[in-house]
Enzyme design. Structure first.
Site, mmCIF file in Angstrom:
data_model
loop_
_atom_site.group_PDB
_atom_site.id
_atom_site.type_symbol
_atom_site.label_atom_id
_atom_site.label_comp_id
_atom_site.label_asym_id
_atom_site.label_seq_id
_atom_site.Cartn_x
_atom_site.Cartn_y
_atom_site.Cartn_z
ATOM 1 N N LEU A 214 0.812 -1.222 0.000
ATOM 2 C CA LEU A 214 0.000 0.000 0.000
ATOM 3 C C LEU A 214 0.840 1.265 0.000
ATOM 4 O O LEU A 214 1.911 1.328 0.605
ATOM 5 C CB LEU A 214 -0.930 -0.018 1.211
ATOM 6 C CG LEU A 214 -1.836 -1.255 1.324
ATOM 7 C CD1 LEU A 214 -2.743 -1.139 2.553
ATOM 8 C CD2 LEU A 214 -2.687 -1.435 0.070
ATOM 9 N N GLY B 146 -1.817 6.416 -2.436
ATOM 10 C CA GLY B 146 -3.005 6.301 -3.296
ATOM 11 C C GLY B 146 -4.047 5.401 -2.643
ATOM 12 O O GLY B 146 -5.217 5.763 -2.510
ATOM 13 N N HIS B 147 -3.609 4.218 -2.196
ATOM 14 C CA HIS B 147 -4.513 3.312 -1.484
ATOM 15 C C HIS B 147 -5.029 3.986 -0.211
ATOM 16 O O HIS B 147 -6.205 3.882 0.127
ATOM 17 C CB HIS B 147 -3.790 2.024 -1.059
ATOM 18 C CG HIS B 147 -3.218 1.218 -2.178
ATOM 19 N ND1 HIS B 147 -1.866 1.142 -2.428
ATOM 20 C CD2 HIS B 147 -3.809 0.431 -3.116
ATOM 21 C CE1 HIS B 147 -1.647 0.333 -3.456
ATOM 22 N NE2 HIS B 147 -2.801 -0.101 -3.902
ATOM 23 N N LYS C 16 1.160 7.480 -8.227
ATOM 24 C CA LYS C 16 1.662 6.466 -7.287
ATOM 25 C C LYS C 16 1.202 5.090 -7.728
ATOM 26 O O LYS C 16 0.060 4.923 -8.166
ATOM 27 C CB LYS C 16 1.145 6.754 -5.886
ATOM 28 C CG LYS C 16 1.678 8.063 -5.353
ATOM 29 C CD LYS C 16 1.902 8.021 -3.862
ATOM 30 C CE LYS C 16 2.392 9.371 -3.400
ATOM 31 N NZ LYS C 16 3.331 9.280 -2.290
ATOM 32 N N SER C 17 2.093 4.119 -7.614
ATOM 33 C CA SER C 17 1.769 2.752 -8.009
ATOM 34 C C SER C 17 2.716 1.801 -7.282
ATOM 35 O O SER C 17 3.899 2.115 -7.097
ATOM 36 C CB SER C 17 1.975 2.596 -9.519
ATOM 37 O OG SER C 17 2.006 1.222 -9.868
ATOM 38 N N ILE D 118 -3.738 9.892 -6.884
ATOM 39 C CA ILE D 118 -2.732 10.504 -6.005
ATOM 40 C C ILE D 118 -1.367 10.352 -6.686
ATOM 41 O O ILE D 118 -1.022 9.280 -7.175
ATOM 42 C CB ILE D 118 -2.718 9.821 -4.610
ATOM 43 C CG1 ILE D 118 -4.112 9.868 -3.982
ATOM 44 C CG2 ILE D 118 -1.664 10.446 -3.711
ATOM 45 C CD1 ILE D 118 -4.656 11.250 -3.677
ATOM 46 N N GLU E 55 -9.373 6.301 -9.577
ATOM 47 C CA GLU E 55 -9.425 6.693 -10.998
ATOM 48 C C GLU E 55 -8.101 6.412 -11.698
ATOM 49 O O GLU E 55 -8.009 6.486 -12.913
ATOM 50 C CB GLU E 55 -9.798 8.181 -11.120
ATOM 51 C CG GLU E 55 -11.253 8.437 -10.775
ATOM 52 C CD GLU E 55 -11.618 9.905 -10.725
ATOM 53 O OE1 GLU E 55 -10.738 10.765 -10.957
ATOM 54 O OE2 GLU E 55 -12.794 10.194 -10.424
ATOM 55 N N GLN F 136 -10.807 0.072 -15.114
ATOM 56 C CA GLN F 136 -11.270 -0.865 -14.083
ATOM 57 C C GLN F 136 -12.493 -0.301 -13.357
ATOM 58 O O GLN F 136 -13.482 -1.004 -13.127
ATOM 59 C CB GLN F 136 -10.134 -1.129 -13.091
ATOM 60 C CG GLN F 136 -10.561 -1.863 -11.838
ATOM 61 C CD GLN F 136 -9.370 -2.185 -10.953
ATOM 62 O OE1 GLN F 136 -8.686 -3.174 -11.183
ATOM 63 N NE2 GLN F 136 -9.119 -1.364 -9.955
ATOM 64 N N ASP G 134 -6.918 3.604 -12.096
ATOM 65 C CA ASP G 134 -7.311 2.482 -12.962
ATOM 66 C C ASP G 134 -8.707 2.800 -13.499
ATOM 67 O O ASP G 134 -9.697 2.174 -13.124
ATOM 68 C CB ASP G 134 -7.309 1.186 -12.163
ATOM 69 C CG ASP G 134 -5.930 0.872 -11.618
ATOM 70 O OD1 ASP G 134 -5.150 0.233 -12.311
ATOM 71 O OD2 ASP G 134 -5.628 1.316 -10.484
HETATM 72 P P1 AMP Z 1 -4.032 -2.031 -6.690
HETATM 73 O O1 AMP Z 1 -3.484 -2.441 -5.368
HETATM 74 O O2 AMP Z 1 -3.017 -1.468 -7.623
HETATM 75 O O3 AMP Z 1 -4.922 -3.081 -7.308
HETATM 76 O O4 AMP Z 1 -4.992 -0.798 -6.394
HETATM 77 C C1 AMP Z 1 -6.061 -0.913 -5.477
HETATM 78 C C2 AMP Z 1 -6.952 0.298 -5.618
HETATM 79 O O5 AMP Z 1 -6.190 1.478 -5.330
HETATM 80 C C3 AMP Z 1 -7.510 0.455 -7.036
HETATM 81 O O6 AMP Z 1 -8.852 0.884 -6.957
HETATM 82 C C4 AMP Z 1 -6.611 1.520 -7.611
HETATM 83 O O7 AMP Z 1 -7.235 2.280 -8.633
HETATM 84 C C5 AMP Z 1 -6.336 2.385 -6.404
HETATM 85 N N1 AMP Z 1 -5.101 3.153 -6.616
HETATM 86 C C6 AMP Z 1 -3.880 2.666 -6.940
HETATM 87 N N2 AMP Z 1 -2.996 3.670 -7.124
HETATM 88 C C7 AMP Z 1 -3.696 4.823 -6.925
HETATM 89 C C8 AMP Z 1 -3.350 6.205 -6.991
HETATM 90 N N3 AMP Z 1 -2.126 6.609 -7.301
HETATM 91 N N4 AMP Z 1 -4.315 7.101 -6.725
HETATM 92 C C9 AMP Z 1 -5.584 6.697 -6.425
HETATM 93 N N5 AMP Z 1 -5.971 5.415 -6.350
HETATM 94 C C10 AMP Z 1 -5.038 4.486 -6.598
#
Ligand code: AMP
Length: 283
Positions: A34, A37-38, A184-185, A176, A148, A153, A150
């Site tokens: 996490l 963003g999460h 962020k990723s 974010i 948003e 998705q 994704d």
């Molecule tokens: P993930 O762990 O990558 O599957 O992401 C889980 C959730 O967090 C998904 O709904 C993503 O769209 C959201 N998420 C991931 N990165 C960001 C970000 N930088 N800003 C906002 N939401 C995010």
């Protein structure tokens, strides 16, 4: 310390207890590792619900055979601290065997899963729709939160919820970014220092495209070309797709209102995505 549960029975029983107390339930589905963003999704869920479940599950069925399921970063203890800080109540962290016991059933959303990321990741959205359906049935939340970041998705989940009559509000939350603009990723951890600098070409190119539309450009092709040429200046970048798509159909369009401008770019071996949205869909 916030509890981490590994079984469907345990998470169901925790939610049941919360519901018996009259609490509303929010769900934040994640693949863990996490970041802020999460956290923004969890904080929003905490502000709108009495009991918040974060699912932390690297879902094997949404990864293609040559993708990064094995190497995807995992750190449940760090995630635990982040969830606690954000005010979540419980983490659901199952093993794949708990989620998929010789399953034969999948959920697939047609058409809007074939374009953009669906074109290069053909099984991805069926994996996502199936695991999210399962999480919705396991947790039965009042609201579920998606980023948003994704965007495709988020639209797929909204469509699935409408089509299958899930009684759950889907809340989209803004992207974010790092201070320098990179979205962020969890996958940003794959980038070496040179790639990290190169990765800025995604947000830089999108900013150029967005500014063109803000100052009156009405040709999506012109915007797309400008985005492509900015990314192509970066030697470490290789474009998977740059697309301006209708927000309802996710098909390519030449308009610049009611659109999702989405890109996927390899920086070295790491595939990154980013986007901006102009206006709203009609559905
Ligand atoms: P993930 O762990 O990558 O599957 O992401 C889980 C959730 O967090 C998904 O709904 C993503 O769209 C959201 N998420 C991931 N990165 C960001 C970000 N930088 N800003 C906002 N939401 C995010």
């Amino acid at each position: 310390m916030i509890p981490v549960v590994k079984t469907i029975d345990e998470i169901r029983s925790a939610v049941k207890t919360a519901k018996k107390q009259g609490k509303t339930v929010g769900l934040v589905p994640t693949m863990g590792f996490l970041h802020e963003g999460h956290k923004s999704l969890i904080v929003r869920a905490v502000s709108e619900n009495d009991f918040v479940v974060v699912s932390d599950f690297v879902n094997p069925t949404q990864f293609g055979p040559n993708e990064d399921f094995e190497s995807y970063p995992r750190d449940i203890e760090k995630d635990r601290l982040m969830c606690e800080e954000a005010g979540a109540d419980i983490i659901f962290n199952p093993e794949p065997s708990e989620m998929y016991d010789n399953a034969l059933t999948t959920v697939s959303v047609d058409k809007i899963t074939k374009t953009l990321c669906g074109a290069s990741r053909p099984i991805h959205f069926a994996g996502v729709a199936t695991v999210v359906s399962k999480l919705f049935n396991i947790v039965a939340p009042d609201r579920a939160y998606f980023g948003e970041k994704d965007a495709q998705q988020l639209l797929v989940i909204k469509k699935m919820v409408k089509d299958l009559n899930f009684d759950i509000d889907i809340i989209g939350c803004p992207i974010i970014r790092e201070d320098d603009g990179l979205a962020k990723s969890s996958r940003n951890t794959y980038l070496n220092p040179d790639e990290r600098k190169a990765a800025l070409c995604l947000s830089r190119a999108l900013n150029i495209g967005k500014a063109m539309i803000d100052s009156g450009e009405t040709s999506a092709k012109a915007v797309k070309d400008a985005i492509i040429s900015e990314i192509e200046k970066e030697p470490l970048a290789r474009i998977d797709y740059v697309e301006i798509a209708d927000l309802d159909t996710l098909e390519s369009t030449d308009k610049t209102e009611g659109i999702l401008c989405a890109i996927a770019v390899y920086i070295g071996k790491t595939r990154l995505i980013d986007n901006f949205i102009i206006g709203e869909g009609t559905k």
